[in-house]
Design a protein around this motif. Structure first.
Motif, mmCIF file in Angstrom:
data_model
loop_
_atom_site.group_PDB
_atom_site.id
_atom_site.type_symbol
_atom_site.label_atom_id
_atom_site.label_comp_id
_atom_site.label_asym_id
_atom_site.label_seq_id
_atom_site.Cartn_x
_atom_site.Cartn_y
_atom_site.Cartn_z
ATOM 1 N N MET A 1 -18.992 -87.518 -62.097
ATOM 2 C CA MET A 1 -18.576 -86.495 -63.025
ATOM 3 C C MET A 1 -18.900 -86.888 -64.472
ATOM 4 S SD MET A 1 -15.904 -84.029 -62.443
ATOM 5 C CE MET A 1 -15.346 -82.767 -63.379
ATOM 6 N N TYR A 2 -18.788 -88.139 -64.769
ATOM 7 C CA TYR A 2 -19.063 -88.607 -66.132
ATOM 8 C C TYR A 2 -20.536 -88.402 -66.504
ATOM 9 C CZ TYR A 2 -19.501 -91.665 -70.120
ATOM 10 O OH TYR A 2 -19.786 -92.165 -71.362
ATOM 11 N N ARG A 3 -21.449 -88.613 -65.562
ATOM 12 C CA ARG A 3 -22.886 -88.454 -65.832
ATOM 13 C C ARG A 3 -23.247 -87.007 -66.123
ATOM 14 N NH1 ARG A 3 -26.817 -92.434 -63.898
ATOM 15 N NH2 ARG A 3 -25.606 -94.293 -63.531
ATOM 16 N N ARG A 4 -22.648 -86.066 -65.493
ATOM 17 C CA ARG A 4 -22.946 -84.662 -65.750
ATOM 18 C C ARG A 4 -22.588 -84.278 -67.181
ATOM 19 N NH1 ARG A 4 -21.961 -80.438 -61.034
ATOM 20 N NH2 ARG A 4 -23.880 -80.937 -60.012
ATOM 21 N N ARG A 5 -21.507 -84.765 -67.690
ATOM 22 C CA ARG A 5 -21.112 -84.465 -69.067
ATOM 23 C C ARG A 5 -22.115 -85.007 -70.055
ATOM 24 N NH1 ARG A 5 -14.723 -85.263 -69.766
ATOM 25 N NH2 ARG A 5 -14.277 -83.360 -68.686
ATOM 26 N N SER A 6 -22.569 -86.233 -69.876
ATOM 27 C CA SER A 6 -23.513 -86.809 -70.819
ATOM 28 C C SER A 6 -24.850 -86.067 -70.754
ATOM 29 C CB SER A 6 -23.699 -88.307 -70.583
ATOM 30 O OG SER A 6 -24.357 -88.533 -69.351
ATOM 31 N N GLY A 7 -25.231 -85.575 -69.583
ATOM 32 C CA GLY A 7 -26.451 -84.778 -69.453
ATOM 33 C C GLY A 7 -26.314 -83.457 -70.180
ATOM 34 N N VAL A 9 -24.297 -82.836 -72.711
ATOM 35 C CA VAL A 9 -24.235 -83.135 -74.139
ATOM 36 C C VAL A 9 -25.643 -83.399 -74.661
ATOM 37 C CG1 VAL A 9 -23.414 -84.803 -75.851
ATOM 38 C CG2 VAL A 9 -21.872 -83.998 -74.062
ATOM 39 N N GLY A 10 -26.438 -84.144 -73.914
ATOM 40 C CA GLY A 10 -27.819 -84.423 -74.308
ATOM 41 C C GLY A 10 -28.637 -83.133 -74.397
ATOM 42 N N ALA A 12 -27.485 -80.122 -74.960
ATOM 43 C CA ALA A 12 -26.972 -79.358 -76.098
ATOM 44 C C ALA A 12 -27.539 -79.909 -77.410
ATOM 45 C CB ALA A 12 -25.446 -79.391 -76.119
ATOM 46 N N ILE A 13 -27.605 -81.218 -77.525
ATOM 47 C CA ILE A 13 -28.146 -81.843 -78.735
ATOM 48 C C ILE A 13 -29.628 -81.503 -78.886
ATOM 49 C CG2 ILE A 13 -28.739 -84.059 -79.814
ATOM 50 C CD1 ILE A 13 -26.054 -85.113 -78.737
ATOM 51 N N ILE A 14 -30.372 -81.577 -77.782
ATOM 52 C CA ILE A 14 -31.791 -81.225 -77.825
ATOM 53 C C ILE A 14 -31.954 -79.757 -78.213
ATOM 54 C CG2 ILE A 14 -33.853 -80.875 -76.389
ATOM 55 C CD1 ILE A 14 -33.068 -83.473 -74.915
ATOM 56 N N GLY A 15 -31.126 -78.888 -77.681
ATOM 57 C CA GLY A 15 -31.174 -77.459 -78.025
ATOM 58 C C GLY A 15 -30.890 -77.223 -79.497
ATOM 59 N N ILE A 16 -29.895 -77.918 -80.037
ATOM 60 C CA ILE A 16 -29.552 -77.773 -81.453
ATOM 61 C C ILE A 16 -30.695 -78.281 -82.327
ATOM 62 C CG2 ILE A 16 -28.010 -78.626 -83.268
ATOM 63 C CD1 ILE A 16 -25.747 -78.512 -81.144
ATOM 64 N N VAL A 17 -31.279 -79.429 -81.980
ATOM 65 C CA VAL A 17 -32.394 -79.991 -82.748
ATOM 66 C C VAL A 17 -33.587 -79.031 -82.719
ATOM 67 C CG1 VAL A 17 -34.110 -81.858 -82.791
ATOM 68 C CG2 VAL A 17 -31.687 -82.396 -82.511
ATOM 69 N N LEU A 18 -33.905 -78.467 -81.552
ATOM 70 C CA LEU A 18 -35.011 -77.520 -81.456
ATOM 71 C C LEU A 18 -34.736 -76.255 -82.278
ATOM 72 C CD1 LEU A 18 -36.011 -77.820 -77.690
ATOM 73 C CD2 LEU A 18 -37.292 -78.627 -79.692
ATOM 74 N N PHE A 19 -33.508 -75.781 -82.270
ATOM 75 C CA PHE A 19 -33.136 -74.594 -83.045
ATOM 76 C C PHE A 19 -33.300 -74.862 -84.544
ATOM 77 C CE2 PHE A 19 -29.933 -72.012 -85.272
ATOM 78 C CZ PHE A 19 -30.401 -70.745 -84.929
ATOM 79 N N ILE A 20 -32.838 -76.020 -85.004
ATOM 80 C CA ILE A 20 -32.974 -76.389 -86.420
ATOM 81 C C ILE A 20 -34.448 -76.536 -86.787
ATOM 82 C CG2 ILE A 20 -32.533 -78.245 -88.087
ATOM 83 C CD1 ILE A 20 -29.791 -78.618 -86.691
ATOM 84 N N ALA A 21 -35.247 -77.131 -85.899
ATOM 85 C CA ALA A 21 -36.686 -77.286 -86.162
ATOM 86 C C ALA A 21 -37.363 -75.915 -86.263
ATOM 87 C CB ALA A 21 -37.335 -78.119 -85.063
ATOM 88 N N LEU A 22 -36.971 -74.979 -85.419
ATOM 89 C CA LEU A 22 -37.522 -73.628 -85.461
ATOM 90 C C LEU A 22 -37.171 -72.936 -86.776
ATOM 91 C CD1 LEU A 22 -38.945 -71.251 -84.005
ATOM 92 C CD2 LEU A 22 -36.685 -70.589 -83.175
ATOM 93 N N ILE A 23 -35.935 -73.037 -87.208
ATOM 94 C CA ILE A 23 -35.509 -72.431 -88.479
ATOM 95 C C ILE A 23 -36.277 -73.051 -89.648
ATOM 96 C CG2 ILE A 23 -33.557 -72.152 -90.072
ATOM 97 C CD1 ILE A 23 -33.420 -70.354 -87.591
ATOM 98 N N CYS A 24 -36.420 -74.366 -89.650
ATOM 99 C CA CYS A 24 -37.153 -75.046 -90.730
ATOM 100 C C CYS A 24 -38.614 -74.603 -90.763
ATOM 101 C CB CYS A 24 -37.075 -76.560 -90.566
ATOM 102 S SG CYS A 24 -35.440 -77.223 -90.936
ATOM 103 N N THR A 25 -39.227 -74.444 -89.592
ATOM 104 C CA THR A 25 -40.617 -73.990 -89.526
ATOM 105 C C THR A 25 -40.747 -72.586 -90.082
ATOM 106 O OG1 THR A 25 -41.016 -75.382 -87.591
ATOM 107 C CG2 THR A 25 -42.577 -73.594 -87.991
ATOM 108 N N ILE A 26 -39.843 -71.694 -89.708
ATOM 109 C CA ILE A 26 -39.889 -70.315 -90.194
ATOM 110 C C ILE A 26 -39.724 -70.282 -91.710
ATOM 111 C CG2 ILE A 26 -38.641 -68.107 -90.194
ATOM 112 C CD1 ILE A 26 -38.141 -68.600 -87.183
#
Length: 150
Positions: A1-7, A9-10, A12-26
């Motif tokens: 169960m602990y491994r699923r949470r870290s996956g 979270v990882g 979600a972090i990748i999604g947030i980073v990609l979203f910020i990169a997309l906004i910066c590019t635009i």
């Protein structure tokens, strides 16, 4: 169960980073239309010596771009709506015999690509449209007035 949470979270972090990169590019994309070039400047670095040609460019958010037409354009000052004026743009000038006449004027112009940076500096940060609308019209009316009153 602990491994699923870290996956999750990882992911979600990748999604947030990609979203910020997309906004910066635009935010950093600058489109220069066909027939125009752009002069770049920043408050910290001043005016750049190179210009942006037509197309899409990635420009840092600290850089601003002013556009200048490098294709042939028309300046039409007339009262005739058939000539392209939305309103009466003709101007009245006094003559030497204290009469006044209405002047219609038309000219072709374009900015020379090799001199855009110099032009931008000379006109203290105005873009091409501002130069034509504010400076050229004013000087033109003044010079025509000088000629007609002599």
């Amino acid at each position: 169960m602990y491994r699923r949470r870290s996956g999750s979270v990882g992911a979600a972090i990748i999604g947030i980073v990609l979203f910020i990169a997309l906004i910066c590019t635009i935010v950093c994309i600058e489109k220069i239309p066909v027939g125009y070039e752009g002069v770049m400047y920043s408050m910290s670095g001043g005016v750049k010596d190179e210009t942006l040609t037509q197309g899409w460019h990635i420009v840092p958010p600290t850089i601003k771009v002013k556009e200048f037409t490098v294709s042939n354009e028309q300046l039409i000052l007339t009262q005739d709506k058939r000539e392209g004026s939305k309103e009466d743009e003709s101007f009245k000038v006094a003559t030497s015999d204290d009469a006044s006449i209405s002047i219609d004027f038309q000219m072709s112009y374009r900015f020379i690509p090799e001199k855009l940076v110099e032009t931008y500096k000379k006109f203290k940060g105005m873009d091409g449209n501002d130069i034509v609308q504010n400076r050229v019209r004013t000087v033109l009316k003044s010079k025509v007035s000088e000629i007609t009153t002599d």
